[in-house]
Scaffold this motif. Sequence first.
Motif, PDB file in Angstrom:
ATOM      1  N   ASN A  84      -1.105  -6.149   4.834  1.00 46.87           N
ATOM      2  CA  ASN A  84      -2.059  -7.245   4.611  1.00 46.87           C
ATOM      3  C   ASN A  84      -2.554  -7.377   3.185  1.00 46.87           C
ATOM      4  O   ASN A  84      -2.757  -8.472   2.689  1.00 46.87           O
ATOM      5  CB  ASN A  84      -3.275  -7.050   5.508  1.00 46.87           C
ATOM      6  CG  ASN A  84      -3.065  -7.717   6.825  1.00 46.87           C
ATOM      7  OD1 ASN A  84      -2.278  -8.659   6.906  1.00 46.87           O
ATOM      8  ND2 ASN A  84      -3.736  -7.236   7.850  1.00 46.87           N
ATOM      9  N   SER A  85      -2.768  -6.256   2.530  1.00 46.27           N
ATOM     10  CA  SER A  85      -3.363  -6.324   1.204  1.00 46.27           C
ATOM     11  C   SER A  85      -2.308  -6.390   0.104  1.00 46.27           C
ATOM     12  O   SER A  85      -2.642  -6.341  -1.068  1.00 46.27           O
ATOM     13  CB  SER A  85      -4.275  -5.127   0.999  1.00 46.27           C
ATOM     14  OG  SER A  85      -3.577  -3.952   1.319  1.00 46.27           O
ATOM     15  N   HIS A  86      -1.049  -6.499   0.498  1.00 45.27           N
ATOM     16  CA  HIS A  86       0.054  -6.634  -0.470  1.00 45.27           C
ATOM     17  C   HIS A  86       0.159  -5.446  -1.417  1.00 45.27           C
ATOM     18  O   HIS A  86       0.452  -5.618  -2.595  1.00 45.27           O
ATOM     19  CB  HIS A  86      -0.081  -7.928  -1.265  1.00 45.27           C
ATOM     20  CG  HIS A  86       0.142  -9.152  -0.427  1.00 45.27           C
ATOM     21  ND1 HIS A  86       0.376 -10.381  -0.959  1.00 45.27           N
ATOM     22  CD2 HIS A  86       0.187  -9.309   0.902  1.00 45.27           C
ATOM     23  CE1 HIS A  86       0.536 -11.262   0.022  1.00 45.27           C
ATOM     24  NE2 HIS A  86       0.410 -10.622   1.159  1.00 45.27           N
ATOM     25  N   VAL A  87      -0.082  -4.269  -0.911  1.00 42.16           N
ATOM     26  CA  VAL A  87       0.043  -3.069  -1.728  1.00 42.16           C
ATOM     27  C   VAL A  87       1.377  -2.385  -1.437  1.00 42.16           C
ATOM     28  O   VAL A  87       2.022  -1.843  -2.317  1.00 42.16           O
ATOM     29  CB  VAL A  87      -1.115  -2.099  -1.432  1.00 42.16           C
ATOM     30  CG1 VAL A  87      -0.869  -0.751  -2.063  1.00 42.16           C
ATOM     31  CG2 VAL A  87      -2.412  -2.685  -1.948  1.00 42.16           C
ATOM     32  N   GLU A 135       5.937 -14.278   3.620  1.00 39.09           N
ATOM     33  CA  GLU A 135       6.429 -14.385   2.249  1.00 39.09           C
ATOM     34  C   GLU A 135       7.523 -13.354   2.043  1.00 39.09           C
ATOM     35  O   GLU A 135       7.409 -12.217   2.478  1.00 39.09           O
ATOM     36  CB  GLU A 135       5.291 -14.089   1.277  1.00 39.09           C
ATOM     37  CG  GLU A 135       4.243 -15.162   1.234  1.00 39.09           C
ATOM     38  CD  GLU A 135       3.027 -14.709   0.445  1.00 39.09           C
ATOM     39  OE1 GLU A 135       2.782 -15.274  -0.607  1.00 39.09           O
ATOM     40  OE2 GLU A 135       2.348 -13.776   0.899  1.00 39.09           O
ATOM     41  N   TYR A 161       8.015   0.505  -0.514  1.00 41.89           N
ATOM     42  CA  TYR A 161       7.605   0.328  -1.908  1.00 41.89           C
ATOM     43  C   TYR A 161       6.093   0.390  -1.970  1.00 41.89           C
ATOM     44  O   TYR A 161       5.408  -0.145  -1.098  1.00 41.89           O
ATOM     45  CB  TYR A 161       8.075  -1.019  -2.448  1.00 41.89           C
ATOM     46  CG  TYR A 161       9.583  -1.135  -2.543  1.00 41.89           C
ATOM     47  CD1 TYR A 161      10.234  -0.832  -3.731  1.00 41.89           C
ATOM     48  CD2 TYR A 161      10.333  -1.540  -1.446  1.00 41.89           C
ATOM     49  CE1 TYR A 161      11.619  -0.943  -3.821  1.00 41.89           C
ATOM     50  CE2 TYR A 161      11.709  -1.646  -1.524  1.00 41.89           C
ATOM     51  CZ  TYR A 161      12.350  -1.351  -2.716  1.00 41.89           C
ATOM     52  OH  TYR A 161      13.711  -1.445  -2.808  1.00 41.89           O
ATOM     53  N   LEU A 162       5.578   1.024  -3.002  1.00 42.39           N
ATOM     54  CA  LEU A 162       4.120   1.146  -3.141  1.00 42.39           C
ATOM     55  C   LEU A 162       3.705   0.845  -4.575  1.00 42.39           C
ATOM     56  O   LEU A 162       4.223   1.452  -5.521  1.00 42.39           O
ATOM     57  CB  LEU A 162       3.688   2.572  -2.757  1.00 42.39           C
ATOM     58  CG  LEU A 162       2.203   2.895  -2.908  1.00 42.39           C
ATOM     59  CD1 LEU A 162       1.356   2.006  -2.026  1.00 42.39           C
ATOM     60  CD2 LEU A 162       1.951   4.361  -2.581  1.00 42.39           C
ATOM     61  N   ALA A 163       2.773  -0.100  -4.721  1.00 46.29           N
ATOM     62  CA  ALA A 163       2.278  -0.428  -6.060  1.00 46.29           C
ATOM     63  C   ALA A 163       1.443   0.733  -6.582  1.00 46.29           C
ATOM     64  O   ALA A 163       0.694   1.342  -5.828  1.00 46.29           O
ATOM     65  CB  ALA A 163       1.431  -1.696  -6.002  1.00 46.29           C
ATOM     66  N   ASN A 187      -9.521  -6.426   1.600  1.00 45.46           N
ATOM     67  CA  ASN A 187      -8.214  -6.803   1.066  1.00 45.46           C
ATOM     68  C   ASN A 187      -8.287  -7.481  -0.295  1.00 45.46           C
ATOM     69  O   ASN A 187      -7.271  -7.852  -0.858  1.00 45.46           O
ATOM     70  CB  ASN A 187      -7.488  -7.733   2.047  1.00 45.46           C
ATOM     71  CG  ASN A 187      -7.034  -6.982   3.277  1.00 45.46           C
ATOM     72  OD1 ASN A 187      -6.861  -5.763   3.221  1.00 45.46           O
ATOM     73  ND2 ASN A 187      -6.861  -7.680   4.376  1.00 45.46           N
ATOM     74  N   GLN A 218      -6.142  -0.022  -7.379  1.00 49.74           N
ATOM     75  CA  GLN A 218      -4.842  -0.088  -6.732  1.00 49.74           C
ATOM     76  C   GLN A 218      -4.126  -1.375  -7.165  1.00 49.74           C
ATOM     77  O   GLN A 218      -4.706  -2.446  -7.131  1.00 49.74           O
ATOM     78  CB  GLN A 218      -5.058  -0.085  -5.219  1.00 49.74           C
ATOM     79  CG  GLN A 218      -3.822  -0.341  -4.395  1.00 49.74           C
ATOM     80  CD  GLN A 218      -2.821   0.769  -4.519  1.00 49.74           C
ATOM     81  OE1 GLN A 218      -3.095   1.924  -4.264  1.00 49.74           O
ATOM     82  NE2 GLN A 218      -1.618   0.418  -4.946  1.00 49.74           N
ATOM     83  N   GLY A 219      -2.861  -1.230  -7.595  1.00 49.52           N
ATOM     84  CA  GLY A 219      -2.082  -2.417  -7.986  1.00 49.52           C
ATOM     85  C   GLY A 219      -1.566  -3.150  -6.770  1.00 49.52           C
ATOM     86  O   GLY A 219      -1.730  -2.702  -5.647  1.00 49.52           O
ATOM     87  N   LEU A 254       1.834  -5.454  -5.106  1.00 53.77           N
ATOM     88  CA  LEU A 254       3.266  -5.684  -5.291  1.00 53.77           C
ATOM     89  C   LEU A 254       3.557  -7.065  -5.867  1.00 53.77           C
ATOM     90  O   LEU A 254       4.514  -7.240  -6.588  1.00 53.77           O
ATOM     91  CB  LEU A 254       3.998  -5.515  -3.958  1.00 53.77           C
ATOM     92  CG  LEU A 254       4.115  -4.068  -3.500  1.00 53.77           C
ATOM     93  CD1 LEU A 254       4.644  -4.004  -2.094  1.00 53.77           C
ATOM     94  CD2 LEU A 254       5.011  -3.267  -4.426  1.00 53.77           C
ATOM     95  N   ASP A 255       2.701  -8.040  -5.559  1.00 52.26           N
ATOM     96  CA  ASP A 255       2.945  -9.404  -6.043  1.00 52.26           C
ATOM     97  C   ASP A 255       3.066  -9.439  -7.555  1.00 52.26           C
ATOM     98  O   ASP A 255       3.736 -10.298  -8.113  1.00 52.26           O
ATOM     99  CB  ASP A 255       1.808 -10.355  -5.663  1.00 52.26           C
ATOM    100  CG  ASP A 255       1.241 -10.071  -4.300  1.00 52.26           C
ATOM    101  OD1 ASP A 255       1.153  -8.884  -3.951  1.00 52.26           O
ATOM    102  OD2 ASP A 255       0.899 -11.027  -3.598  1.00 52.26           O
TER     103      ASP A 255
END
Lengths: 259, 381
Positions: free
Chosen positions: A42-45, A125, A251-253, B25, B338-339, B341-342
């Motif tokens: 959800n948080s795009h991390v 997405e 994958y992890l930012a 989030n 925290q970074g 991915l986008d």
Amino acid sequence: MFEARLSQGSLLKKLLEAIKELVTDANFDCNETGIALQAMDNSHVALVSLLLRSEGFHPYRCDRGFSLGVNLNSLSKILKCAGNDDIITLKADDNSADSLSLCFESPSNERVSEYELKLMDIDQEHLSIPETDYDATIIMSSAEFQRICRDLMVISESVSVDVAKDAVVFSAEGEMGSGSVKLKQNPSVDKPEEQVVIELNTSVSLQFSLKYLMNFTKGTPLSDQVMLGLSENMPLLVEYKMDDAGYIRFYLAPKIGEE
Amino acid sequence: MGIHGLIKVIGDHSPNAIRHNEIKNYFGRKVAIDASMSIYQFLIAVRQQDGQQLTTESGETTSHLMGIFYRTIRMVEHGLKPCYVFDGKPPTLKSGELAKRLSRRKEANVNLEEAQELGDAADIDKFLRRTVKVTPEHNSECKKLLSLMGIPYVEAPCEAEAQCAVMARDGKVYAAASEDMDTLTFSSPILLRHLTFSEARKLPIDEIHLSKVLGSLDFTMNQFIDLCILLGCDYCDSIKGIGPHRAVELIKKHKSIEGIIKNLDAKKYPIPEDWKFEEARELFLNPEVLDPKEIELKWKEPDIEGTVEYLVREKGFSEDRVRKGIDKLEKNFKIATQGRLDSFFTTLPSDPKVPSKRKNEGEKAKSTVSRPKAKRGRPRK
């Protein structure tokens, strides 16, 4: 018509266990070459990307590309009804699929159970992930990686990963103190569970959230070994290979310091 | 306030444009918050159990400071980087609307006196809330507190929501946060609602995407602005008898207010006298704002002793709680964010390979089955 028969049903059970915490709903994209899934939390991390090659199924049939939108929690619940040694067959009508049918056969073929899972339309997405030559790759025992994450979680929410020529150091600092685990390069072939192979172009140092890493290590039962790919200022890759059947990649930012 | 019924129009015509999200989030996101709107909310909502505003011993109101302090901490705790935008002078076009608000407040004052005479507690409370006004003192006290907390603020030359919008458009911040729907009319790409609401209300944050709204209405930005003017904005009148439904249809058919005026039966729907819709449109298109490139947003370490001095000694807050709050600010200032991915991978256009057949089916299902709220995944049947 879509049909895929997996003689080693436990593989699918483990896969679902590995991703269902991270993502709630996702599309399984099916075509002639196999079944793929890509989804972000959800948080795009974090992102999970998995592939099950058609070669892993006997038989595998998919006449045209289509996708199955699934609530992963529901799928996981249904898969829990399958025995570990069961043969799992997935079936769907690729023209107007509004449900996925699952059939579990016991090895002795005496017990056959069938389930239907309702599908969903999921607007998701898709990210394009460039092929990366990582500054550092580490191949190590997946159980060892899981243990390091679990141990350092005691100290802090985030872990620093420092890779040098012959060793990798995982370290954490927190309110109560600090801790670190150092693994030396160890290419021993006879004991693959102790193997640590480091390939390095430039040394890297990155910080990641342990909560997410712990989540990734739910993939441990899928493979004895895990591959980590790191580049400065790039997302971390954690890959579990399932022999020829496919792979699951997380994958992890990274965490970013002060701007 | 804002645009009448716009949220309903968006809900009906483009449910996909609204996403519900949890505050956690939004970590790492910079947001521009419409300060005047929030302060107003705090004055209304932050109350004692008996419905009275919070005050110091000498009777000065402190509800706004309480709100700014704790709600900001809540955002920072979740990793957000808030910055506040204060209103400047109101645009001349707003004078009509402001006069209306003033008379409403006067009326409330009269009603309040009556209620006090009669001693009806519920009525007193109701009218007391209607008399609330954000004063320059409230604003300057909030600014002082924000500086002590190390949170940046911007003083807009004119409307705060216009300034928030232009900062979001320029990428200075991720989104504009306001309850005022006209933030979208000022073309903020993303609007967050309910961000400064109390945690206890458990309301999810509504994230509204302008591009999706325009996409599903099939409107240009100018047409969208005209729609908002027809719905009713703060800057000019609207045509009587034209509700949200008619307004959308009329713009779809005639493309602009000029086109509608030409085609509309003036007897049935009288056009307001001296209608300043062109000026209002101009105001939405080119509002008076500071160039976002010249704004520098910097989040600093909080001044602990300064905040304690101000809130505890001057305003009578509990020292324990203030220190605890400030500690949280300081802690979050230090940790790495925290970074996402986008920022590393690019998003592909949705569903590139998959044939669009099922998508169409999905569309059909959506239009036949009217669902009140857009969920991200809909059952196919």
